[in-house]
Design an enzyme around this catalytic site. Sequence first.
Site, PDB file in Angstrom:
ATOM      1  N   GLY A  77       0.846  -1.189   0.000  1.00  0.00           N
ATOM      2  CA  GLY A  77       0.000   0.000   0.000  1.00  0.00           C
ATOM      3  C   GLY A  77       0.877   1.232   0.000  1.00  0.00           C
ATOM      4  NE  ARG A  78       5.556   0.990   3.481  1.00  0.00           N
ATOM      5  CZ  ARG A  78       6.742   0.481   3.621  1.00  0.00           C
ATOM      6  NH1 ARG A  78       7.670   0.699   2.719  1.00  0.00           N
ATOM      7  NH2 ARG A  78       7.017  -0.254   4.661  1.00  0.00           N
ATOM      8  CG  HIS A  79      -1.285   3.654  -2.585  1.00  0.00           C
ATOM      9  ND1 HIS A  79      -0.838   2.347  -2.469  1.00  0.00           N
ATOM     10  CD2 HIS A  79      -2.589   3.574  -2.949  1.00  0.00           C
ATOM     11  CE1 HIS A  79      -1.828   1.531  -2.772  1.00  0.00           C
ATOM     12  NE2 HIS A  79      -2.910   2.243  -3.068  1.00  0.00           N
ATOM     13  CB  ALA A  80      -3.916   8.518  -0.398  1.00  0.00           C
TER      14      ALA A  80
END
Length: 133
Positions: free
Chosen positions: A49-52
């Site tokens: 992930g590590r995102h928007a």
Amino acid sequence: MSSPYLIQFPKLGAPDIGYITVAEGTHLIPFAVARTFWTYHTPESIVRGRHAHHQTQQVLVAVAGRITVTTEVLGSPVQTFVLDQPTVGLYIPPHAWHTMQYSAGAVQLALASGTYDPADYIRDYEDFKRVWG
């Protein structure tokens, strides 16, 4: 701006014949699904992930194993969700920074409101805070 929340999907069946879980239309999923993908064989030491997203909404389901999802919507407390049942999904709205960590053998099903578009991602946490802060 909405916050992440859990969705309880129906569980149909019995122990002697097995189960099926169904999500139809937008009754439980608050958007039309445009993309479906799954993640598997992820080492336990890896944080994904590590995102928007600017626009994309998602529902994540641990169809096998356990997935720990951490979400952050600026102005709200950081939330941690443990997905470990195939009847529970996690709605992730646009603008929510999220990370996932998987147990051995975990399989994640993701339902997304849009097709893959690299421009829809915010992959840098400082950019996320600047854009949505």
